[in-house]
Write a protein that holds these residues in place. Structure first.
Motif, PDB file in Angstrom:
ATOM      1  N   LEU A   1       4.995  -8.366  11.633  1.00 56.12           N
ATOM      2  CA  LEU A   1       3.783  -8.603  10.857  1.00 56.12           C
ATOM      3  C   LEU A   1       3.024  -7.294  10.745  1.00 56.12           C
ATOM      4  CD1 LEU A   1       1.603 -10.512   9.567  1.00 56.12           C
ATOM      5  CD2 LEU A   1       0.600 -10.629  11.875  1.00 56.12           C
ATOM      6  N   ALA A   2       2.691  -6.906   9.515  1.00 56.41           N
ATOM      7  CA  ALA A   2       1.882  -5.715   9.274  1.00 56.41           C
ATOM      8  C   ALA A   2       0.428  -6.121   9.043  1.00 56.41           C
ATOM      9  CB  ALA A   2       2.408  -4.943   8.070  1.00 56.41           C
ATOM     10  N   VAL A   3      -0.473  -5.404   9.696  1.00 57.53           N
ATOM     11  CA  VAL A   3      -1.912  -5.593   9.529  1.00 57.53           C
ATOM     12  C   VAL A   3      -2.436  -4.422   8.704  1.00 57.53           C
ATOM     13  CG1 VAL A   3      -4.127  -5.772  10.710  1.00 57.53           C
ATOM     14  CG2 VAL A   3      -2.073  -6.786  11.731  1.00 57.53           C
ATOM     15  N   ILE A   4      -3.109  -4.723   7.615  1.00 60.24           N
ATOM     16  CA  ILE A   4      -3.618  -3.688   6.709  1.00 60.24           C
ATOM     17  C   ILE A   4      -5.122  -3.544   6.938  1.00 60.24           C
ATOM     18  CG2 ILE A   4      -3.896  -3.010   4.295  1.00 60.24           C
ATOM     19  CD1 ILE A   4      -1.401  -4.911   3.822  1.00 60.24           C
ATOM     20  N   ILE A   5      -5.538  -2.326   7.234  1.00 59.05           N
ATOM     21  CA  ILE A   5      -6.943  -2.075   7.561  1.00 59.05           C
ATOM     22  C   ILE A   5      -7.791  -2.022   6.293  1.00 59.05           C
ATOM     23  CG2 ILE A   5      -8.547  -0.377   8.560  1.00 59.05           C
ATOM     24  CD1 ILE A   5      -6.851  -1.882  10.628  1.00 59.05           C
ATOM     25  N   GLY A   6      -8.941  -2.668   6.362  1.00 58.65           N
ATOM     26  CA  GLY A   6      -9.914  -2.607   5.284  1.00 58.65           C
ATOM     27  C   GLY A   6     -11.008  -1.617   5.634  1.00 58.65           C
ATOM     28  N   LYS A   7     -11.932  -2.055   6.449  1.00 56.16           N
ATOM     29  CA  LYS A   7     -13.011  -1.182   6.901  1.00 56.16           C
ATOM     30  C   LYS A   7     -12.495  -0.292   8.013  1.00 56.16           C
ATOM     31  CE  LYS A   7     -16.272  -3.024   9.350  1.00 56.16           C
ATOM     32  NZ  LYS A   7     -17.453  -3.814   9.771  1.00 56.16           N
TER      33      LYS A   7
ATOM     34  N   VAL B   1       0.880  -1.178   0.000  1.00 56.32           N
ATOM     35  CA  VAL B   1       0.000   0.000   0.000  1.00 56.32           C
ATOM     36  C   VAL B   1       0.916   1.225   0.000  1.00 56.32           C
ATOM     37  CG1 VAL B   1      -1.950   1.154   1.112  1.00 56.32           C
ATOM     38  CG2 VAL B   1      -1.658  -1.323   1.378  1.00 56.32           C
ATOM     39  N   PRO B   2       1.332   1.684  -1.158  1.00 54.01           N
ATOM     40  CA  PRO B   2       2.329   2.756  -1.213  1.00 54.01           C
ATOM     41  C   PRO B   2       1.806   4.096  -0.732  1.00 54.01           C
ATOM     42  CG  PRO B   2       1.536   2.226  -3.418  1.00 54.01           C
ATOM     43  CD  PRO B   2       0.963   1.191  -2.504  1.00 54.01           C
ATOM     44  N   ASP B   3       0.486   4.246  -0.698  1.00 52.68           N
ATOM     45  CA  ASP B   3      -0.121   5.517  -0.316  1.00 52.68           C
ATOM     46  C   ASP B   3      -0.863   5.409   1.013  1.00 52.68           C
ATOM     47  OD1 ASP B   3      -1.991   3.803  -1.387  1.00 52.68           O
ATOM     48  OD2 ASP B   3      -3.025   5.320  -2.578  1.00 52.68           O
ATOM     49  N   ALA B   4      -0.371   4.558   1.907  1.00 53.03           N
ATOM     50  CA  ALA B   4      -0.987   4.451   3.236  1.00 53.03           C
ATOM     51  C   ALA B   4      -1.011   5.825   3.910  1.00 53.03           C
ATOM     52  CB  ALA B   4      -0.198   3.461   4.091  1.00 53.03           C
ATOM     53  N   GLN B   5      -2.139   6.167   4.494  1.00 58.99           N
ATOM     54  CA  GLN B   5      -2.256   7.480   5.140  1.00 58.99           C
ATOM     55  C   GLN B   5      -1.708   7.479   6.558  1.00 58.99           C
ATOM     56  OE1 GLN B   5      -6.556   8.159   4.367  1.00 58.99           O
ATOM     57  NE2 GLN B   5      -5.888   9.912   3.175  1.00 58.99           N
ATOM     58  N   GLN B   6      -1.820   6.350   7.248  1.00 62.60           N
ATOM     59  CA  GLN B   6      -1.366   6.258   8.632  1.00 62.60           C
ATOM     60  C   GLN B   6      -0.663   4.920   8.830  1.00 62.60           C
ATOM     61  OE1 GLN B   6      -4.556   8.832  11.122  1.00 62.60           O
ATOM     62  NE2 GLN B   6      -5.390   6.933  10.353  1.00 62.60           N
ATOM     63  N   VAL B   7       0.576   4.972   9.314  1.00 67.46           N
ATOM     64  CA  VAL B   7       1.337   3.768   9.631  1.00 67.46           C
ATOM     65  C   VAL B   7       1.639   3.825  11.123  1.00 67.46           C
ATOM     66  CG1 VAL B   7       3.371   2.374   9.129  1.00 67.46           C
ATOM     67  CG2 VAL B   7       2.325   3.748   7.305  1.00 67.46           C
ATOM     68  N   LEU B   8       0.987   2.960  11.878  1.00 62.86           N
ATOM     69  CA  LEU B   8       1.068   2.947  13.333  1.00 62.86           C
ATOM     70  C   LEU B   8       1.900   1.735  13.759  1.00 62.86           C
ATOM     71  CD1 LEU B   8      -2.752   3.525  13.697  1.00 62.86           C
ATOM     72  CD2 LEU B   8      -1.021   5.242  14.133  1.00 62.86           C
ATOM     73  N   CYS B   9       2.997   1.973  14.438  1.00 63.74           N
ATOM     74  CA  CYS B   9       3.921   0.904  14.805  1.00 63.74           C
ATOM     75  C   CYS B   9       3.881   0.674  16.305  1.00 63.74           C
ATOM     76  CB  CYS B   9       5.342   1.264  14.373  1.00 63.74           C
ATOM     77  SG  CYS B   9       5.519   1.509  12.593  1.00 63.74           S
ATOM     78  N   ILE B  10       4.017  -0.590  16.690  1.00 64.12           N
ATOM     79  CA  ILE B  10       3.917  -0.979  18.092  1.00 64.12           C
ATOM     80  C   ILE B  10       5.296  -1.384  18.601  1.00 64.12           C
ATOM     81  CG2 ILE B  10       2.688  -2.410  19.741  1.00 64.12           C
ATOM     82  CD1 ILE B  10       0.904  -0.575  17.967  1.00 64.12           C
ATOM     83  N   GLY B  11       5.686  -0.800  19.727  1.00 63.44           N
ATOM     84  CA  GLY B  11       6.991  -1.080  20.303  1.00 63.44           C
ATOM     85  C   GLY B  11       6.922  -2.074  21.451  1.00 63.44           C
ATOM     86  N   LEU B  12       7.988  -2.857  21.608  1.00 67.19           N
ATOM     87  CA  LEU B  12       8.158  -3.756  22.756  1.00 67.19           C
ATOM     88  C   LEU B  12       6.929  -4.634  22.979  1.00 67.19           C
ATOM     89  CD1 LEU B  12       9.866  -1.250  25.233  1.00 67.19           C
ATOM     90  CD2 LEU B  12      10.962  -2.865  23.669  1.00 67.19           C
ATOM     91  N   ASN B  13       6.488  -5.314  21.932  1.00 67.73           N
ATOM     92  CA  ASN B  13       5.234  -6.070  21.987  1.00 67.73           C
ATOM     93  C   ASN B  13       5.432  -7.580  22.026  1.00 67.73           C
ATOM     94  OD1 ASN B  13       2.435  -6.095  22.218  1.00 67.73           O
ATOM     95  ND2 ASN B  13       2.123  -6.273  19.999  1.00 67.73           N
ATOM     96  N   TYR B  14       6.667  -8.041  22.160  1.00 70.09           N
ATOM     97  CA  TYR B  14       6.953  -9.449  22.464  1.00 70.09           C
ATOM     98  C   TYR B  14       7.715  -9.484  23.781  1.00 70.09           C
ATOM     99  CZ  TYR B  14       5.799 -11.144  17.729  1.00 70.09           C
ATOM    100  OH  TYR B  14       5.161 -11.480  16.553  1.00 70.09           O
TER     101      TYR B  14
ATOM    102  N   ASP C   1      -4.700   1.961   6.013  1.00 72.09           N
ATOM    103  CA  ASP C   1      -3.823   2.208   7.154  1.00 72.09           C
ATOM    104  C   ASP C   1      -3.131   0.904   7.550  1.00 72.09           C
ATOM    105  OD1 ASP C   1      -4.585   4.841   7.197  1.00 72.09           O
ATOM    106  OD2 ASP C   1      -5.824   4.680   8.992  1.00 72.09           O
ATOM    107  N   VAL C   2      -1.980   1.044   8.178  1.00 76.18           N
ATOM    108  CA  VAL C   2      -1.162  -0.117   8.515  1.00 76.18           C
ATOM    109  C   VAL C   2      -0.834  -0.077   9.999  1.00 76.18           C
ATOM    110  CG1 VAL C   2       0.984  -1.371   8.005  1.00 76.18           C
ATOM    111  CG2 VAL C   2      -0.157  -0.066   6.194  1.00 76.18           C
ATOM    112  N   ILE C   3      -1.033  -1.205  10.671  1.00 82.11           N
ATOM    113  CA  ILE C   3      -0.579  -1.370  12.049  1.00 82.11           C
ATOM    114  C   ILE C   3       0.531  -2.416  12.032  1.00 82.11           C
ATOM    115  CG2 ILE C   3      -1.188  -2.043  14.396  1.00 82.11           C
ATOM    116  CD1 ILE C   3      -4.022  -1.087  13.849  1.00 82.11           C
ATOM    117  N   VAL C   4       1.735  -2.000  12.425  1.00 83.25           N
ATOM    118  CA  VAL C   4       2.911  -2.880  12.428  1.00 83.25           C
ATOM    119  C   VAL C   4       3.068  -3.374  13.862  1.00 83.25           C
ATOM    120  CG1 VAL C   4       5.318  -3.092  11.757  1.00 83.25           C
ATOM    121  CG2 VAL C   4       3.865  -1.433  10.599  1.00 83.25           C
ATOM    122  N   THR C   5       2.976  -4.690  14.070  1.00 86.52           N
ATOM    123  CA  THR C   5       2.589  -5.234  15.368  1.00 86.52           C
ATOM    124  C   THR C   5       3.719  -5.455  16.369  1.00 86.52           C
ATOM    125  OG1 THR C   5       2.663  -7.455  14.393  1.00 86.52           O
ATOM    126  CG2 THR C   5       0.520  -6.339  14.438  1.00 86.52           C
TER     127      THR C   5
END
Length: 279
Positions: free
Chosen positions: A127-133, A63-76, A236-240
């Motif tokens: 793992l990146a999660v890509i939002i649909g709805k 998704v080259p035009d993602a509007q929001q890329v939200l990354c999660i730190g220290l999640n393992y 939008d992308v949530i990087v887990t």
């Protein structure tokens, strides 16, 4: 179903990936415009388009035009332990969230620059999660219905810049520091993610390996939490988050450098590979 975005004829084109071919959507169409719709119907429609061999194609971020890329730190737990020295302790009540700009994204197969101003360039298999709805205030029970798909992500981190201040953003937003792809795989093809393995391989050596079930905050929790402070939108992308085994805490450190090859594998979802060169 698998979807990818590539460069073709000087244009960004997305399409349906089946086997060794991609059925391209018409010029000017974008994957993000379809992520909140019926992807099965989209796939059926794209199968009617001519197929192009994937051999030698130039990928772009999924998704080259993602509007929001939200990354999660220290999640393992093991990554939290290796960086904070917290073993067998309680964990925070809320996820650590930092932002990436879409301008930091890169593609599978790209040669990525090692910045001349950083001496500690590290890898992070994610793992990146890509939002649909999209939506606000999404309940955890409903969160998975908002997922369009998944893709491998390498959250390459300039650790010296990450640690210069109290905010991580500078070390996480260098150009071409977020390779993402090569394809988005829809949830129906993946099934239960709990036993899904994730690993990072640097020059043939496995340096990170874990399973998605070891996330401290699982995917429904992350979607619900993020939707409380932003309106999530299609694409939008949530990087887990990344498991233990990152390079800068090893003794001696193992870091990214020109000439190295880095692979992120997520079982059933994809294999993201990049090489590196001096900026």
């Amino acid at each position: 179903m698998k979807f990818a975005t590539i460069e073709h004829g000087g244009q960004l084109r997305f399409g349906l990936v089946e086997g060794d071919a991609i059925h391209l959507a018409p010029e000017g169409d974008r994957l993000r415009a379809h992520l909140d719709g019926d992807l099965a119907a989209l796939a059926t429609r794209l199968r009617g388009e001519p197929a192009l061999s994937l051999a030698g194609v130039t990928y772009t971020p999924v998704v080259p035009d993602a509007q929001q890329v939200l990354c999660i730190g220290l999640n393992y737990k093991d990554h939290r332990a290796e960086t904070k020295g917290e073993v067998g302790t309680t964990y925070p009540d809320n996820p650590i969230v930092f932002m990436r700009f879409a301008t930091s994204l890169a593609a599978h197969g790209e040669s990525l620059p090692i910045p001349k101003v950083s001496e500690v360039v590290d890898y992070e298999a994610e793992l990146a999660v890509i939002i649909g709805k999209g939506g606000r205030y999404i309940a955890k029970a409903d969160a998975m219905s908002h997922v369009a798909g998944y893709a491998p992500f390498n959250d390459i981190s300039m650790r010296d810049w990450q640690m210069k201040g109290e905010q991580w953003g500078p070390g996480k937003n260098f150009p071409k520091s977020g390779p993402f792809g090569p394809v988005m795989v829809t949830p129906d093809e993946v099934g239960d993610l709990g036993e899904t393995g994730i690993r990072l391989i640097l020059d043939g050596e496995v340096l990170q390996e874990s399973w998605i079930k070891h996330l401290i905050f699982d995917i429904p929790t992350l979607i619900s939490y993020c939707s409380n402070f932003v309106e999530l939108r299609p694409g939008d992308v949530i990087v887990t988050g990344t498991p233990g085994g990152v390079g800068f805490v090893r003794k001696p450190p193992i870091l990214l450098a020109p000439g190295k090859t880095c692979v992120v594998e997520v079982d059933g979802i994809g294999r993201l590979e990049n090489t590196f060169h001096a900026e």
